[in-house]
Design a protein around this motif. Structure first.
Motif, mmCIF file in Angstrom:
data_model
loop_
_atom_site.group_PDB
_atom_site.id
_atom_site.type_symbol
_atom_site.label_atom_id
_atom_site.label_comp_id
_atom_site.label_asym_id
_atom_site.label_seq_id
_atom_site.Cartn_x
_atom_site.Cartn_y
_atom_site.Cartn_z
ATOM 1 N N VAL A 112 -7.384 24.485 16.970
ATOM 2 C CA VAL A 112 -8.717 24.745 16.420
ATOM 3 C C VAL A 112 -9.193 23.573 15.567
ATOM 4 N N GLU A 113 -8.286 23.023 14.757
ATOM 5 C CA GLU A 113 -8.639 21.903 13.877
ATOM 6 C C GLU A 113 -9.247 20.746 14.661
ATOM 7 N N PHE A 114 -8.577 20.344 15.729
ATOM 8 C CA PHE A 114 -9.046 19.189 16.482
ATOM 9 C C PHE A 114 -10.267 19.517 17.333
ATOM 10 N N PHE A 115 -10.329 20.737 17.847
ATOM 11 C CA PHE A 115 -11.530 21.113 18.602
ATOM 12 C C PHE A 115 -12.761 21.050 17.703
ATOM 13 N N ILE A 116 -12.675 21.663 16.526
ATOM 14 C CA ILE A 116 -13.826 21.683 15.620
ATOM 15 C C ILE A 116 -14.211 20.274 15.188
ATOM 16 N N HIS A 117 -13.226 19.461 14.833
ATOM 17 C CA HIS A 117 -13.562 18.110 14.383
ATOM 18 C C HIS A 117 -14.111 17.247 15.520
ATOM 19 N N GLY A 118 -13.664 17.520 16.745
ATOM 20 C CA GLY A 118 -14.270 16.818 17.870
ATOM 21 C C GLY A 118 -15.747 17.154 17.994
ATOM 22 N N GLU A 119 -16.084 18.429 17.801
ATOM 23 C CA GLU A 119 -17.488 18.839 17.845
ATOM 24 C C GLU A 119 -18.247 18.327 16.617
ATOM 25 N N ASP A 120 -17.544 18.150 15.497
ATOM 26 C CA ASP A 120 -18.183 17.556 14.314
ATOM 27 C C ASP A 120 -18.695 16.156 14.624
#
Length: 210
Positions: A102-110
């Motif tokens: 989740v951490e990397f998915f969200i930051h990728g979308e950030d």
């Protein structure tokens, strides 16, 4: 065997690299360089990363993160891409998958959604299901700031209660979009909100996120 976390790590590193060190992100006050430094410190500097959860340690976290942000950008990207050292708990596949998907998915979308010409990424159903399982587990944590009842609903009708109470707002969308919504990326998430006008206004004013 590849994991969701490993794939999302590499995609995040590619996005950070492609957009350069000074591109905007959805994380208020952070450019891509700052976001990359955050990822590296979280995994490699446990002595400072505690500041993410413990207010008294926040000044140390800010100082260490600033030190990493001052490093050459290509070095930061390399550290993001290669991941934590072997002795780190994050180096364990199970921990990496649980803590970083989740951490990397969200930051990728950030990174992706802060750019003026961004386009939505198409996610496969298996990954959407994986995100939904994590969202179900953490829904109450994400919804604790909500001043009204908050229900999360997938298009297929599956629901998770993020906050009990009345009046109720129901957010409908793909798991990935719901996850972005409850993590505070409310303006960029593609969700439909159903509820009375006052409840919607209260939710919008309060904001969401851990």
């Amino acid at each position: 065997m590849s994991t969701h976390a490993k794939r999302e790590r590499l995609l995040l590193a590619d996005l950070l690299e492609a957009n350069g060190p000074d591109a905007p992100t959805l994380c208020e006050g952070w450019h891509t360089r700052d976001l990359a430094a955050h990822v590296v410190v979280r995994e490699r500097r446990g002595d400072a990363a505690g500041g993410l959860l413990i207010k008294q340690l926040a000044p140390r976290l800010e100082r260490v993160q600033a030190e990493f942000a001052a490093k050459p950008y290509d070095e930061l990207i390399h550290l993001v891409r290669t991941g934590p050292p072997r002795m780190s708990p994050f180096a364990l596949k199970q921990v990496d998958e649980a803590a970083n998907t989740v951490e990397f998915f969200i930051h990728g979308e950030d990174v992706r959604r802060a750019q003026p010409d961004w386009t939505r990424r198409e996610l496969d159903p298996v990954f959407e299901d994986a995100l939904w399982r994590r969202l179900e587990t953490a829904a109450r944590m994400y919804g604790r700031k909500a001043p009204v009842g908050l229900v999360l609903r997938r298009p297929d009708g599956q629901t998770a209660v993020a906050r009990r109470g009345t009046p109720v707002v129901t957010a409908v969308g793909a798991p990935s979009e719901l996850l972005l919504f409850v993590s505070g990326r409310t303006e960029q998430a593609d969700v439909e909100l159903d509820g009375d006008k006052e409840a919607l206004a209260r939710l919008g004013e309060a904001g969401l996120g851990m």
